[in-house]
Design a protein around this motif. Structure first.
Motif, short mmCIF file in Angstrom:
data_model
loop_
_atom_site.label_atom_id
_atom_site.label_comp_id
_atom_site.label_asym_id
_atom_site.label_seq_id
_atom_site.Cartn_x
_atom_site.Cartn_y
_atom_site.Cartn_z
N LYS A 141 0.83 -1.21 0.00
CA LYS A 141 0.00 0.00 0.00
C LYS A 141 0.86 1.26 0.00
O LYS A 141 0.52 2.25 -0.64
N ALA A 142 1.98 1.24 0.72
CA ALA A 142 2.89 2.37 0.74
C ALA A 142 3.50 2.58 -0.65
O ALA A 142 3.62 3.72 -1.11
N GLU A 143 3.86 1.49 -1.32
CA GLU A 143 4.41 1.60 -2.68
C GLU A 143 3.36 2.14 -3.64
O GLU A 143 3.66 2.99 -4.48
N PHE A 144 2.13 1.67 -3.52
CA PHE A 144 1.04 2.17 -4.36
C PHE A 144 0.85 3.67 -4.15
O PHE A 144 0.71 4.43 -5.12
N ALA A 145 0.88 4.12 -2.90
CA ALA A 145 0.70 5.54 -2.60
C ALA A 145 1.84 6.37 -3.19
O ALA A 145 1.61 7.41 -3.82
N LEU A 146 3.08 5.91 -3.01
CA LEU A 146 4.22 6.65 -3.53
C LEU A 146 4.18 6.70 -5.05
O LEU A 146 4.40 7.76 -5.65
N ASN A 147 3.87 5.57 -5.70
CA ASN A 147 3.79 5.55 -7.16
C ASN A 147 2.68 6.47 -7.67
O ASN A 147 2.85 7.14 -8.69
N SER A 148 1.56 6.51 -6.96
CA SER A 148 0.46 7.38 -7.34
C SER A 148 0.87 8.85 -7.26
O SER A 148 0.57 9.64 -8.17
N ILE A 149 1.55 9.21 -6.20
CA ILE A 149 2.03 10.59 -6.05
C ILE A 149 2.98 10.95 -7.18
O ILE A 149 2.84 11.99 -7.83
N MET A 150 3.95 10.08 -7.44
CA MET A 150 4.95 10.36 -8.47
C MET A 150 4.30 10.42 -9.86
O MET A 150 4.66 11.28 -10.67
N ASP A 151 3.37 9.52 -10.13
CA ASP A 151 2.68 9.53 -11.44
C ASP A 151 1.90 10.82 -11.64
O ASP A 151 1.92 11.40 -12.74
N ASN A 152 1.24 11.30 -10.60
CA ASN A 152 0.48 12.54 -10.73
C ASN A 152 1.38 13.75 -10.90
O ASN A 152 1.06 14.68 -11.64
N ILE A 153 2.53 13.75 -10.24
CA ILE A 153 3.50 14.84 -10.44
C ILE A 153 4.01 14.81 -11.87
O ILE A 153 4.09 15.84 -12.54
N LYS A 154 4.36 13.62 -12.37
CA LYS A 154 4.84 13.49 -13.75
C LYS A 154 3.80 13.96 -14.77
O LYS A 154 4.13 14.66 -15.72
N LYS A 155 2.54 13.57 -14.56
CA LYS A 155 1.47 13.99 -15.47
C LYS A 155 1.33 15.51 -15.50
O LYS A 155 1.17 16.11 -16.56
N ALA A 156 1.37 16.13 -14.34
CA ALA A 156 1.22 17.58 -14.26
C ALA A 156 2.38 18.30 -14.94
O ALA A 156 2.18 19.24 -15.71
N VAL A 157 3.59 17.83 -14.70
CA VAL A 157 4.78 18.45 -15.30
C VAL A 157 4.78 18.23 -16.81
O VAL A 157 5.13 19.14 -17.57
#
Length: 69
Positions: free
Chosen positions: A27-43
């Motif tokens: 679950k921690a990995e899923f949360a971290l990946n979700s955060i990073m994916d959303n940052i990448k999408k925005a950038v």
């Protein structure tokens, strides 16, 4: 607790998140990946992401240069 001078790789960061939040590592990995994916999408869209107390993510333009091997 994460020490300010400690350098973490992704696996160590996931372990620290899991331990401090009492989540499973999955679950921690899923949360971290979700955060990073959303940052990448925005950038990628050209937006800037600012996380107060952490940092700002954005893209910049650089002039082309000649590479040498």
């Amino acid at each position: 607790m994460i020490d300010k001078e400690l350098h973490l790789n992704k696996a160590e960061l996931i372990s620290a998140i899991a331990e401090e939040s009492e989540l499973s590592k999955a679950k921690a990995e899923f949360a971290l990946n979700s955060i990073m994916d959303n940052i990448k999408k925005a950038v990628t869209k050209g937006d800037s992401v600012q996380l107060i107390g952490f940092g700002t993510f954005g893209s910049g333009k650089r002039a082309a240069r000649v590479g040498r091997n």
